[in-house]
Scaffold this active site. Sequence first.
Site, PDB file in Angstrom:
ATOM      1  N   CYS A   1       0.851  -1.199   0.000  1.00 26.65           N
ATOM      2  CA  CYS A   1       0.000   0.000   0.000  1.00 26.65           C
ATOM      3  C   CYS A   1       0.883   1.245   0.000  1.00 26.65           C
ATOM      4  O   CYS A   1       1.899   1.303   0.690  1.00 26.65           O
ATOM      5  CB  CYS A   1      -0.915  -0.008   1.225  1.00 26.65           C
ATOM      6  SG  CYS A   1      -2.028   1.405   1.267  1.00 26.65           S
TER       7      CYS A   1
ATOM      8  N   CYS B   1       0.295   4.669   7.118  1.00 29.11           N
ATOM      9  CA  CYS B   1      -0.370   4.515   8.427  1.00 29.11           C
ATOM     10  C   CYS B   1       0.560   3.753   9.393  1.00 29.11           C
ATOM     11  O   CYS B   1       0.960   2.619   9.102  1.00 29.11           O
ATOM     12  CB  CYS B   1      -1.704   3.806   8.249  1.00 29.11           C
ATOM     13  SG  CYS B   1      -2.697   4.530   6.923  1.00 29.11           S
TER      14      CYS B   1
ATOM     15  N   CYS C   1       0.101   0.001  10.471  1.00 27.19           N
ATOM     16  CA  CYS C   1      -0.348  -0.997   9.496  1.00 27.19           C
ATOM     17  C   CYS C   1       0.793  -1.846   8.934  1.00 27.19           C
ATOM     18  O   CYS C   1       1.837  -1.323   8.525  1.00 27.19           O
ATOM     19  CB  CYS C   1      -1.091  -0.296   8.357  1.00 27.19           C
ATOM     20  SG  CYS C   1      -1.865  -1.471   7.226  1.00 27.19           S
TER      21      CYS C   1
ATOM     22  N   CYS D   1     -16.781  -9.251   4.959  1.00 26.43           N
ATOM     23  CA  CYS D   1     -16.097  -7.970   4.755  1.00 26.43           C
ATOM     24  C   CYS D   1     -14.819  -8.189   3.962  1.00 26.43           C
ATOM     25  O   CYS D   1     -13.940  -8.939   4.396  1.00 26.43           O
ATOM     26  CB  CYS D   1     -15.713  -7.347   6.093  1.00 26.43           C
ATOM     27  SG  CYS D   1     -17.080  -7.134   7.210  1.00 26.43           S
TER      28      CYS D   1
ATOM     29  N   CYS E   1     -19.666  -6.104   2.936  1.00 23.52           N
ATOM     30  CA  CYS E   1     -18.951  -4.911   3.372  1.00 23.52           C
ATOM     31  C   CYS E   1     -17.628  -4.891   2.618  1.00 23.52           C
ATOM     32  O   CYS E   1     -17.044  -5.956   2.405  1.00 23.52           O
ATOM     33  CB  CYS E   1     -18.701  -4.973   4.884  1.00 23.52           C
ATOM     34  SG  CYS E   1     -17.724  -3.585   5.501  1.00 23.52           S
TER      35      CYS E   1
ATOM     36  N   CYS F   1     -19.634   1.991   8.187  1.00 23.39           N
ATOM     37  CA  CYS F   1     -18.919   1.301   9.259  1.00 23.39           C
ATOM     38  C   CYS F   1     -17.681   2.138   9.529  1.00 23.39           C
ATOM     39  O   CYS F   1     -16.792   2.231   8.677  1.00 23.39           O
ATOM     40  CB  CYS F   1     -18.548  -0.115   8.806  1.00 23.39           C
ATOM     41  SG  CYS F   1     -17.522  -0.990  10.005  1.00 23.39           S
TER      42      CYS F   1
ATOM     43  N   ARG G   1     -18.421  -2.787  17.548  1.00 25.38           N
ATOM     44  CA  ARG G   1     -17.721  -4.059  17.286  1.00 25.38           C
ATOM     45  C   ARG G   1     -16.415  -4.142  18.051  1.00 25.38           C
ATOM     46  O   ARG G   1     -15.536  -3.289  17.906  1.00 25.38           O
ATOM     47  CB  ARG G   1     -17.448  -4.229  15.788  1.00 25.38           C
ATOM     48  CG  ARG G   1     -16.780  -5.566  15.477  1.00 25.38           C
ATOM     49  CD  ARG G   1     -16.603  -5.814  13.990  1.00 25.38           C
ATOM     50  NE  ARG G   1     -17.875  -5.764  13.315  1.00 25.38           N
ATOM     51  CZ  ARG G   1     -18.062  -5.256  12.097  1.00 25.38           C
ATOM     52  NH1 ARG G   1     -17.036  -4.779  11.429  1.00 25.38           N
ATOM     53  NH2 ARG G   1     -19.253  -5.241  11.557  1.00 25.38           N
TER      54      ARG G   1
HETATM   55  N1  SAM Z   1      -6.791   0.584   3.184  1.00 24.68           N
HETATM   56  C1  SAM Z   1      -8.079   0.739   3.727  1.00 24.68           C
HETATM   57  C2  SAM Z   1      -8.162   1.857   4.720  1.00 24.68           C
HETATM   58  O1  SAM Z   1      -7.137   2.326   5.207  1.00 24.68           O
HETATM   59  O2  SAM Z   1      -9.293   2.272   5.027  1.00 24.68           O
HETATM   60  C3  SAM Z   1      -8.670  -0.511   4.311  1.00 24.68           C
HETATM   61  C4  SAM Z   1      -7.876  -1.447   5.167  1.00 24.68           C
HETATM   62  S1  SAM Z   1      -7.311  -0.822   6.730  1.00 24.68           S
HETATM   63  C5  SAM Z   1      -6.179  -2.109   7.111  1.00 24.68           C
HETATM   64  C6  SAM Z   1      -8.717  -0.973   7.808  1.00 24.68           C
HETATM   65  C7  SAM Z   1      -8.560  -0.628   9.266  1.00 24.68           C
HETATM   66  O3  SAM Z   1      -7.936  -1.691   9.959  1.00 24.68           O
HETATM   67  C8  SAM Z   1      -7.741   0.577   9.642  1.00 24.68           C
HETATM   68  O4  SAM Z   1      -8.425   1.774   9.452  1.00 24.68           O
HETATM   69  C9  SAM Z   1      -7.475   0.312  11.118  1.00 24.68           C
HETATM   70  O5  SAM Z   1      -8.492   0.849  11.928  1.00 24.68           O
HETATM   71  C10 SAM Z   1      -7.496  -1.208  11.212  1.00 24.68           C
HETATM   72  N2  SAM Z   1      -6.141  -1.730  11.509  1.00 24.68           N
HETATM   73  C11 SAM Z   1      -5.140  -1.883  10.612  1.00 24.68           C
HETATM   74  N3  SAM Z   1      -4.019  -2.326  11.224  1.00 24.68           N
HETATM   75  C12 SAM Z   1      -4.310  -2.442  12.543  1.00 24.68           C
HETATM   76  C13 SAM Z   1      -3.564  -2.833  13.695  1.00 24.68           C
HETATM   77  N4  SAM Z   1      -2.285  -3.166  13.608  1.00 24.68           N
HETATM   78  N5  SAM Z   1      -4.184  -2.846  14.887  1.00 24.68           N
HETATM   79  C14 SAM Z   1      -5.496  -2.490  14.984  1.00 24.68           C
HETATM   80  N6  SAM Z   1      -6.243  -2.107  13.935  1.00 24.68           N
HETATM   81  C15 SAM Z   1      -5.669  -2.072  12.724  1.00 24.68           C
HETATM   82 FE1  SF4 Z   2      -2.882   1.280   3.385  1.00 27.05          FE
HETATM   83 FE2  SF4 Z   2      -2.885   0.080   5.766  1.00 27.05          FE
HETATM   84 FE3  SF4 Z   2      -3.205   2.722   5.617  1.00 27.05          FE
HETATM   85 FE4  SF4 Z   2      -5.194   1.092   4.750  1.00 27.05          FE
HETATM   86  S1  SF4 Z   2      -4.460   1.282   6.861  1.00 27.05           S
HETATM   87  S2  SF4 Z   2      -4.378   2.931   3.720  1.00 27.05           S
HETATM   88  S3  SF4 Z   2      -3.957  -0.630   3.955  1.00 27.05           S
HETATM   89  S4  SF4 Z   2      -1.361   1.567   5.018  1.00 27.05           S
END
Ligand code: SAM
Ligand code: SF4
Length: 324
Positions: free
Chosen positions: A49, A53, A56, A93, A124, A184, A260
């Site tokens: 990606c 973030c 992530c 989802c 979803c 959501c 949730r």
């Molecule tokens: N890329 C898309 C986005 O950023 O909306 C969808 C996938 S993203 C992985 C979805 C959500 O997963 C994030 O907004 C975050 O809240 C949650 N998430 C991701 N990594 C996480 C982690 N290490 N611990 C807890 N929640 C996490």
């Molecule tokens: Fe990309 Fe992860 Fe950020 Fe979603 S949460 S935009 S998958 S880096």
Amino acid sequence: MASSPAQVQALLALPFNDLIFQAQQVHRQHFDPNTVQLSTLLSIKTGKCSEDCAYCSQSARHETEIEDHDLMPLADVLTAARAAKKSGASRFCMGAAWRGPKQKDLTPVLDMVRQVKAMGLETCVTLGMLKEGQAQQLAEAGLDYYNHNLDTAEEYYSNIVGSHSYEDRLATLNKVRDAGINVCCGGIVGMGESRQQRAQFIAELASLDPVPESVPINLLVRIPGTPLDQSLSGAEQVEPLEFVRTIATARIILPTSFVRLSAGRSEMSDSLQALCFFAGANSIFYGDELLTTDNPGVAKDQALFEALGIMPMNQMSRATAATS
Ligand code: SAM
Ligand code: SF4
Ligand code: DTB
């Protein structure tokens, strides 16, 4: 219920028993207290990606041990959806690690939505930021929910994400809402934010109009190789009871939303999860995996439901359908 951050913070600071009692009362006014909604997740496109973030595992900028893959073939998605339905999930989802989908990405996802929905599951997707017209296409394919989290308080957001802004997140949420798709939207607890910032975050969720139908509260999963795992190294995890307080406060402030209990359950005891349900959580991610990390397996969750007398939501509706 729109509330000021100060009002939310006052709830978070109540004596624990008063807070949980109030949350349980609110919960019983709006929901069956023994019913939990089950959503199964599938990562349909993993890793690489462009975004940064800090929590992530899927950012191309972080060195994490995940297996990247491009968009999964439709047949494999349908196999996973069938298994989820058989295990008792009511919603499927599909998550993709994109900043946002290009049209060539979205077209095959529309097919996935149509065909998963045709199986009798709610659908979803979480695909990142949407461009003009994309939410409309998803709505026409029959999408039930779009997941897009605010993740944390606006004032803390830039500490966690630099490649897009909090305003960008709000813009996508507006597009989803305008297309008539259920929202959501939740976030993550334990990223180094203060209690005051947690209160701001909950007040910001409640200021969305209408409020999100579904509110995932994730406990940060510290993933080796992510900036947050490095910066929080040595720092205490969020106190379990502070996490329960956050759930209870979200329940009171968002009385009609499904709250949730999301990422982080693998590290939680049954007793802590039971407290979260008592505090008003009434939805979980159900299945062996989240996106790139573990979730308690189906058998473990079924044993927990049995011990707590919890009825999965779809089984309830099946039972009702059978008698009517
Ligand atoms: N890329 C898309 C986005 O950023 O909306 C969808 C996938 S993203 C992985 C979805 C959500 O997963 C994030 O907004 C975050 O809240 C949650 N998430 C991701 N990594 C996480 C982690 N290490 N611990 C807890 N929640 C996490
Ligand atoms: Fe990309 Fe992860 Fe950020 Fe979603 S949460 S935009 S998958 S880096
Ligand atoms: C959400 O709020 N939590 C889910 C879902 N929406 C997409 C994702 C949790 C991911 C946890 C870390 C991982 O497995 O990579």
